[in-house]
Design an enzyme around this catalytic site. Structure first.
Site, PDB file in Angstrom:
ATOM      1  N   LYS A   9       0.825  -1.209   0.000  1.00 19.99           N
ATOM      2  CA  LYS A   9       0.000   0.000   0.000  1.00 19.99           C
ATOM      3  C   LYS A   9       0.862   1.263   0.000  1.00 19.99           C
ATOM      4  CE  LYS A   9      -3.863  -2.292   2.310  1.00 19.99           C
ATOM      5  NZ  LYS A   9      -4.800  -2.245   3.453  1.00 19.99           N
ATOM      6  N   TYR A  49     -11.419  -3.462  -4.272  1.00 17.18           N
ATOM      7  CA  TYR A  49     -12.176  -3.523  -3.017  1.00 17.18           C
ATOM      8  C   TYR A  49     -13.687  -3.642  -3.227  1.00 17.18           C
ATOM      9  CZ  TYR A  49      -7.778  -2.751  -0.726  1.00 17.18           C
ATOM     10  OH  TYR A  49      -6.486  -2.901  -0.278  1.00 17.18           O
ATOM     11  N   ASN A 112      -2.646  -0.641   6.841  1.00 17.22           N
ATOM     12  CA  ASN A 112      -1.841  -1.707   7.428  1.00 17.22           C
ATOM     13  C   ASN A 112      -0.756  -2.248   6.487  1.00 17.22           C
ATOM     14  OD1 ASN A 112      -3.326  -3.278   5.649  1.00 17.22           O
ATOM     15  ND2 ASN A 112      -4.746  -3.959   7.213  1.00 17.22           N
ATOM     16  N   HIS A 115      -1.983  -5.512   1.265  1.00 15.79           N
ATOM     17  CA  HIS A 115      -3.206  -6.266   0.969  1.00 15.79           C
ATOM     18  C   HIS A 115      -2.769  -7.633   0.471  1.00 15.79           C
ATOM     19  CE1 HIS A 115      -7.004  -7.445  -0.920  1.00 15.79           C
ATOM     20  NE2 HIS A 115      -6.234  -7.880  -1.891  1.00 15.79           N
ATOM     21  N   GLU A 126      -8.186 -10.468  -8.427  1.00 10.54           N
ATOM     22  CA  GLU A 126      -7.341  -9.315  -8.142  1.00 10.54           C
ATOM     23  C   GLU A 126      -6.149  -9.231  -9.099  1.00 10.54           C
ATOM     24  OE1 GLU A 126      -8.694  -9.386  -3.464  1.00 10.54           O
ATOM     25  OE2 GLU A 126      -6.650  -9.983  -3.970  1.00 10.54           O
TER      26      GLU A 126
END
Length: 147
Positions: A9, A49, A112, A115, A126
Protein backbone atom coordinates in the site's frame (compact mmCIF):
# COMPACT_ATOMS: atom_id res chain seq x y z
CA UNK A 1 2.10 -24.38 -7.72
CA UNK A 2 -0.41 -21.81 -6.60
CA UNK A 3 -0.35 -18.09 -7.23
CA UNK A 4 -1.58 -15.26 -5.07
CA UNK A 5 -1.70 -11.49 -5.20
CA UNK A 6 -0.48 -8.80 -2.82
CA UNK A 7 -0.26 -5.02 -2.95
CA UNK A 8 2.17 -2.96 -0.93
CA UNK A 9 0.00 0.00 0.00
CA UNK A 10 1.00 3.67 -0.35
CA UNK A 11 2.24 3.88 3.25
CA UNK A 12 4.58 0.89 2.71
CA UNK A 13 6.06 2.76 -0.29
CA UNK A 14 6.26 6.10 1.56
CA UNK A 15 7.95 4.46 4.55
CA UNK A 16 10.59 2.79 2.36
CA UNK A 17 9.54 -0.76 3.22
CA UNK A 18 9.26 -2.27 -0.29
CA UNK A 19 12.53 -4.22 -0.11
CA UNK A 20 12.01 -5.37 3.49
CA UNK A 21 8.51 -6.67 2.78
CA UNK A 22 9.45 -8.45 -0.45
CA UNK A 23 12.51 -9.97 1.25
CA UNK A 24 10.27 -11.70 3.78
CA UNK A 25 8.50 -13.61 1.00
CA UNK A 26 11.68 -14.41 -0.91
CA UNK A 27 13.49 -15.72 2.15
CA UNK A 28 10.65 -18.23 2.61
CA UNK A 29 11.14 -19.56 -0.93
CA UNK A 30 8.14 -17.74 -2.41
CA UNK A 31 8.75 -16.76 -6.01
CA UNK A 32 7.87 -13.32 -7.39
CA UNK A 33 6.38 -13.91 -10.86
CA UNK A 34 4.86 -10.45 -11.43
CA UNK A 35 5.84 -7.03 -10.13
CA UNK A 36 4.56 -3.54 -10.98
CA UNK A 37 5.17 -0.16 -9.39
CA UNK A 38 2.17 2.03 -10.16
CA UNK A 39 -0.27 4.66 -9.02
CA UNK A 40 -3.68 2.98 -8.90
CA UNK A 41 -6.53 4.56 -10.83
CA UNK A 42 -9.82 5.15 -9.05
CA UNK A 43 -11.31 2.32 -11.15
CA UNK A 44 -8.59 -0.13 -10.03
CA UNK A 45 -9.19 0.83 -6.38
CA UNK A 46 -12.92 0.30 -6.74
CA UNK A 47 -12.49 -3.04 -8.54
CA UNK A 48 -9.96 -4.31 -5.99
CA UNK A 49 -12.18 -3.52 -3.02
CA UNK A 50 -15.51 -4.23 -4.73
CA UNK A 51 -16.34 -7.02 -2.21
CA UNK A 52 -16.34 -4.31 0.50
CA UNK A 53 -18.65 -1.90 -1.35
CA UNK A 54 -21.18 -0.48 1.11
CA UNK A 55 -19.06 -1.13 4.20
CA UNK A 56 -18.18 1.83 6.44
CA UNK A 57 -14.46 1.76 5.58
CA UNK A 58 -14.83 1.37 1.79
CA UNK A 59 -14.56 5.06 0.83
CA UNK A 60 -11.63 5.80 3.13
CA UNK A 61 -9.79 2.68 1.94
CA UNK A 62 -10.24 3.39 -1.77
CA UNK A 63 -9.20 7.02 -1.26
CA UNK A 64 -6.12 5.90 0.66
CA UNK A 65 -5.14 3.39 -2.04
CA UNK A 66 -5.35 6.14 -4.68
CA UNK A 67 -3.25 8.54 -2.57
CA UNK A 68 0.20 7.34 -3.64
CA UNK A 69 2.15 4.72 -5.54
CA UNK A 70 1.77 1.02 -4.73
CA UNK A 71 3.57 -2.18 -5.66
CA UNK A 72 1.40 -4.93 -7.17
CA UNK A 73 2.92 -8.40 -6.86
CA UNK A 74 2.05 -11.93 -7.96
CA UNK A 75 3.65 -14.62 -5.81
CA UNK A 76 3.96 -18.35 -6.48
CA UNK A 77 4.68 -21.35 -4.23
CA UNK A 78 2.98 -24.44 -2.88
CA UNK A 79 0.23 -23.42 -0.41
CA UNK A 80 1.15 -19.81 -1.22
CA UNK A 81 -2.10 -18.18 -0.04
CA UNK A 82 -1.87 -19.77 3.39
CA UNK A 83 1.86 -19.04 3.66
CA UNK A 84 1.53 -15.40 2.56
CA UNK A 85 -1.31 -14.70 4.96
CA UNK A 86 0.77 -16.18 7.78
CA UNK A 87 3.75 -13.93 6.89
CA UNK A 88 1.51 -10.86 6.54
CA UNK A 89 -0.32 -11.32 9.86
CA UNK A 90 -3.77 -10.31 11.08
CA UNK A 91 -5.46 -7.30 9.48
CA UNK A 92 -5.52 -5.46 12.80
CA UNK A 93 -1.88 -4.69 13.64
CA UNK A 94 -2.70 -4.90 17.37
CA UNK A 95 -3.77 -8.52 16.85
CA UNK A 96 -0.98 -9.42 14.41
CA UNK A 97 1.70 -11.69 15.83
CA UNK A 98 5.19 -10.36 16.43
CA UNK A 99 7.41 -11.19 13.48
CA UNK A 100 4.66 -10.76 10.89
CA UNK A 101 4.74 -7.81 8.48
CA UNK A 102 1.76 -6.13 10.12
CA UNK A 103 2.93 -7.07 13.61
CA UNK A 104 6.29 -5.42 12.98
CA UNK A 105 5.39 -2.40 10.86
CA UNK A 106 1.65 -1.63 10.59
CA UNK A 107 0.26 1.30 12.57
CA UNK A 108 -3.50 1.32 11.86
CA UNK A 109 -6.23 -1.07 10.78
CA UNK A 110 -6.97 0.38 7.32
CA UNK A 111 -3.44 1.63 6.59
CA UNK A 112 -1.84 -1.71 7.43
CA UNK A 113 0.88 -1.67 4.71
CA UNK A 114 -0.22 -4.64 2.63
CA UNK A 115 -3.21 -6.27 0.97
CA UNK A 116 -3.09 -10.05 0.50
CA UNK A 117 -5.67 -12.18 -1.31
CA UNK A 118 -7.68 -14.41 1.01
CA UNK A 119 -8.55 -17.20 -1.45
CA UNK A 120 -7.60 -18.60 -4.84
CA UNK A 121 -10.72 -17.03 -6.36
CA UNK A 122 -9.91 -13.61 -4.91
CA UNK A 123 -6.29 -13.91 -6.06
CA UNK A 124 -7.34 -14.64 -9.64
CA UNK A 125 -9.84 -11.76 -9.67
CA UNK A 126 -7.34 -9.31 -8.14
CA UNK A 127 -4.40 -10.36 -10.37
CA UNK A 128 -6.54 -9.73 -13.46
CA UNK A 129 -7.03 -6.09 -12.43
CA UNK A 130 -3.28 -5.42 -12.69
CA UNK A 131 -1.67 -8.15 -14.80
CA UNK A 132 -2.21 -9.91 -18.11
CA UNK A 133 -1.16 -13.56 -18.15
CA UNK A 134 1.73 -12.76 -20.53
CA UNK A 135 3.19 -10.37 -17.92
CA UNK A 136 3.77 -13.18 -15.42
CA UNK A 137 7.20 -14.78 -15.65
CA UNK A 138 7.75 -18.52 -15.28
CA UNK A 139 11.18 -19.53 -13.97
CA UNK A 140 12.70 -21.72 -11.29
CA UNK A 141 14.39 -20.67 -8.09
CA UNK A 142 17.46 -22.62 -7.04
CA UNK A 143 15.74 -23.19 -3.70
CA UNK A 144 12.84 -24.99 -5.44
CA UNK A 145 15.07 -28.01 -5.86
CA UNK A 146 15.03 -28.28 -2.06
CA UNK A 147 11.23 -28.15 -1.71
Amino acid sequence: MERTFIILKPNAVRRGLIGEILRRFEQRGIKIVGLKFLWMTREQCERLYEPHLGKSFYEDLTNFMASGPVVAVVLEAPRVIEMVRHIVGATDPLKAEAGTIRGEFALTLTKNLIHASDSLESAQREMSIFFNEDELIDYELDIQNDI
